[in-house]
Write a protein that holds these residues in place. Structure first.
Motif, short mmCIF file in Angstrom:
data_model
loop_
_atom_site.label_atom_id
_atom_site.label_comp_id
_atom_site.label_asym_id
_atom_site.label_seq_id
_atom_site.Cartn_x
_atom_site.Cartn_y
_atom_site.Cartn_z
N GLU A 126 0.84 -1.21 0.00
CA GLU A 126 0.00 0.00 0.00
C GLU A 126 0.87 1.25 0.00
OE1 GLU A 126 -3.78 -1.61 2.64
OE2 GLU A 126 -2.08 -0.68 3.63
N TYR A 127 0.37 2.29 -0.64
CA TYR A 127 1.07 3.57 -0.58
C TYR A 127 0.07 4.69 -0.81
CZ TYR A 127 0.80 4.57 -5.59
OH TYR A 127 0.35 4.88 -6.84
N MET A 128 0.45 5.89 -0.40
CA MET A 128 -0.37 7.06 -0.64
C MET A 128 0.53 8.26 -0.85
SD MET A 128 -1.97 7.87 3.14
CE MET A 128 -2.89 9.25 2.45
N THR A 129 0.11 9.13 -1.76
CA THR A 129 0.87 10.34 -2.05
C THR A 129 0.38 11.47 -1.16
OG1 THR A 129 1.07 9.64 -4.36
CG2 THR A 129 1.54 11.95 -3.87
N LEU A 130 1.32 12.21 -0.59
CA LEU A 130 0.98 13.32 0.29
C LEU A 130 0.77 14.60 -0.51
CD1 LEU A 130 2.08 11.20 2.29
CD2 LEU A 130 3.22 13.06 3.51
N PRO A 131 -0.11 15.47 -0.05
CA PRO A 131 -0.29 16.77 -0.73
C PRO A 131 0.94 17.64 -0.52
CG PRO A 131 -1.55 16.71 1.31
CD PRO A 131 -1.01 15.33 1.11
N GLY A 132 1.04 18.68 -1.33
CA GLY A 132 2.16 19.60 -1.21
C GLY A 132 2.02 20.49 0.01
N ALA A 133 3.03 21.31 0.25
CA ALA A 133 3.02 22.22 1.39
C ALA A 133 1.81 23.15 1.34
CB ALA A 133 4.30 23.04 1.44
N LYS A 134 1.44 23.69 2.49
CA LYS A 134 0.26 24.55 2.59
C LYS A 134 0.39 25.79 1.71
CE LYS A 134 -3.74 25.49 4.55
NZ LYS A 134 -4.92 24.64 4.35
N THR A 135 1.58 26.35 1.68
CA THR A 135 1.79 27.55 0.87
C THR A 135 2.18 27.18 -0.55
OG1 THR A 135 3.08 29.58 0.66
CG2 THR A 135 4.21 27.69 1.58
N LYS A 136 1.80 28.01 -1.50
CA LYS A 136 2.18 27.82 -2.89
C LYS A 136 3.32 28.76 -3.28
CE LYS A 136 -1.04 24.77 -3.38
NZ LYS A 136 -0.66 23.34 -3.47
N ASP A 137 3.85 29.47 -2.29
CA ASP A 137 4.95 30.41 -2.52
C ASP A 137 6.25 29.62 -2.67
OD1 ASP A 137 6.88 32.40 -2.46
OD2 ASP A 137 5.76 33.64 -1.05
N ASP A 138 6.85 29.65 -3.84
CA ASP A 138 8.06 28.89 -4.11
C ASP A 138 9.26 29.36 -3.31
OD1 ASP A 138 6.69 27.33 -5.90
OD2 ASP A 138 7.27 28.52 -7.67
N ARG A 139 9.14 30.51 -2.68
CA ARG A 139 10.26 31.00 -1.88
C ARG A 139 10.40 30.25 -0.57
NH1 ARG A 139 8.89 37.20 -1.32
NH2 ARG A 139 6.91 36.19 -0.72
N PHE A 140 9.37 29.50 -0.18
CA PHE A 140 9.40 28.76 1.08
C PHE A 140 9.69 27.29 0.82
CE2 PHE A 140 7.23 32.60 2.15
CZ PHE A 140 7.55 32.84 3.48
N TRP A 141 10.49 26.72 1.69
CA TRP A 141 10.96 25.35 1.54
C TRP A 141 10.43 24.49 2.68
CZ3 TRP A 141 13.09 22.89 -2.41
CH2 TRP A 141 13.68 21.64 -2.19
N GLN A 142 9.84 23.35 2.31
CA GLN A 142 9.30 22.45 3.34
C GLN A 142 10.32 21.36 3.67
OE1 GLN A 142 6.34 19.27 2.48
NE2 GLN A 142 4.95 20.40 3.84
N THR A 143 10.57 21.18 4.97
CA THR A 143 11.50 20.15 5.43
C THR A 143 10.77 19.22 6.40
OG1 THR A 143 13.38 21.68 5.27
CG2 THR A 143 13.69 19.68 6.57
N ILE A 144 10.66 17.95 6.05
CA ILE A 144 10.04 16.97 6.95
C ILE A 144 10.92 16.82 8.17
CG2 ILE A 144 9.23 14.61 7.21
CD1 ILE A 144 7.60 16.11 5.20
N ARG A 145 10.33 16.94 9.37
CA ARG A 145 11.10 16.86 10.60
C ARG A 145 10.83 15.57 11.39
NH1 ARG A 145 15.66 19.65 10.70
NH2 ARG A 145 15.38 21.77 9.91
N GLY A 146 9.74 14.86 11.08
CA GLY A 146 9.49 13.63 11.84
C GLY A 146 8.19 12.97 11.43
N PHE A 147 8.04 11.72 11.86
CA PHE A 147 6.89 10.88 11.53
C PHE A 147 6.52 10.15 12.82
CE2 PHE A 147 5.44 7.34 8.34
CZ PHE A 147 4.12 7.66 8.61
N GLY A 148 5.27 10.33 13.28
CA GLY A 148 4.87 9.73 14.56
C GLY A 148 3.47 9.15 14.52
#
Length: 404
Positions: free
Chosen positions: A132-154
């Motif tokens: 099984e797998y699922m694709t996650l949505p993109g970051a909340k903001t659509k501003d390309d100047r901001f970078w999303q970094t995953i910090r953890g999974f719980g």
């Protein structure tokens, strides 16, 4: 005479994941037992975190793709001084998830990876045992100047929800003295339609390491507020259920000092205990602290002092703490080591059959179903076109054991 269900369950609970995948189709009774979420949780509670998912790195050869393997502790040869670890190659169907895949982190047998699909980077969660797998949505903001970094999974057992925590920060190239907003914290609950911004990051995360999940919380290393104060907080915890940050007590490590650098310590969990690896360049050894009583600052104990200088490069992950004298560790994400707590002997575990450059993360195989984790209408977000990809893993790529 019919065997009682509880006896059958107890027998099945003792089997490894690859055997459960095989035998669950023996009969309807076994299938119902093995597919039950309660059985999955019971089996996971007994499973040791002593396996690795390995990704070979082929950056020096652009024409080749990295490959993924499973390495299980139960099959390592622990008798000789030259150790060889057998590998199990993940089947081709796994690569349908995307190109340029990168291992990020894992929780309860669920892997979080990033990949490129249709020239766009995406993040997804999968279980290589169930397919099984699922694709996650993109970051909340659509501003390309901001970078999303995953910090953890719980995981929150009370609500049966899996959550990913991310930091949303302005890219360094766009920061200016008059425009440098504080990083935001995002939370994504598996099955939701989007990420949620829960506020500003109360601490300054450092490095690219992922938070350590234990006892319903993620534990992260943070930049001390005052590096001249040896008692300054350098660990924080994030409660998965309450979605709240708070300072977490650390061990009495060396004075932080003005030149204190986070890359010289590493936080992890093994055997139900939180540990911290302290490997300062100025020290002649690597010190391993273990928190014997979770949350109790006074319970930190310096349990191991390892003199081997090769351990002083990169973070150290323990894989089987509390499961015997032979302790296996992953050093710097790419070197498997063995340390005997009684004799204080150190040796390397050779991983054969793959390119010498690889990246690995600790992994606990499980039958946790993404469809159960995102029950209801949201379960439609889960795809299983991979089919069950665990059976092919029984094909061992290479086993090379030393002669005793």
């Amino acid at each position: 005479m019919d065997i009682p269900i509880l006896v059958i369950m107890e027998i099945l609970l003792r089997l490894p994941i690859k055997s459960l995948v095989r035998v669950r189709y023996v009969c309807k009774t076994w299938y119902n037992i093995i597919s039950d979420p309660y059985f999955t949780r019971m089996h996971l509670a007994r499973a040791p975190t002593a396996s690795l998912v390995i990704q070979t790195l082929l950056s020096y050869n652009p024409g080749c793709y990295s490959k993924f393997y499973m390495l299980e502790h139960a099959e390592w040869d622990t008798r000789g001084h030259s150790l060889f670890a057998p590998l199990k190659k993940l089947p081709q169907k796994f690569y349908l998830l995307g190109q340029n895949m990168i291992l990020l982190t894992s929780c309860n047998g669920l892997l979080c990876l990033s990949a490129v699909r249709h020239k766009k980077e995406v993040t997804f969660v999968c279980n290589i045992a169930t397919g099984e797998y699922m694709t996650l949505p993109g970051a909340k903001t659509k501003d390309d100047r901001f970078w999303q970094t995953i910090r953890g999974f719980g995981y929150c057992p009370k609500t049966n929800q899996y959550k990913l925590i991310a930091e949303l920060a302005l890219d360094k190239g766009f920061r200016r003295p008059d425009f440098n907003p504080a990083p935001l914290v995002e939370v994504y609950t598996l099955g939701a339609d989007s990420w949620r911004i829960i506020g500003d990051a109360p601490y300054s995360f450092v490095g690219s390491y992922f938070g350590t999940f234990l006892n319903g919380a993620l534990h992260c290393l943070i930049q001390p507020i005052d590096t001249t104060d040896s008692t300054s907080t350098f660990i924080c915890s994030f409660d998965i259920e309450k979605e709240e940050f708070q300072p977490f007590p650390g061990p009495p490590i060396q004075d932080l000092g003005p030149n204190w650098e986070i890359e010289h310590i590493h936080l992890g969990a093994s055997g139900g205990f939180l540990y911290l690896c302290e490997n300062y360049p100025t020290s002649s050894s690597v010190d391993i602290w273990v928190m014997k009583d979770y949350g109790n600052e006074q319970s930190w104990m310096k349990e191991f002092v390892i003199s081997n200088t090769s351990w002083k490069r990169g973070p150290v992950y323990f894989l089987n703490y509390g499961m015997g004298d032979n302790i296996y560790a992953l050093r710097n994400f790419n070197q498997l080591c063995a340390y005997n707590a009684k004799s204080k002997c150190f040796r390397e575990v050779q991983v054969c059959g793959i390119y010498p450059e690889f990246h690995a993360i600790p992994y606990t195989p499980s039958l946790v179903s993404l469809k159960d984790a995102v029950a209801g209408e949201n379960s439609k977000k889960v795809s299983d076109i991979l089919g069950s990809i665990m059976p092919p893993l029984v094909e061992i790529v290479l086993i090379s054991k030393p002669k005793i």
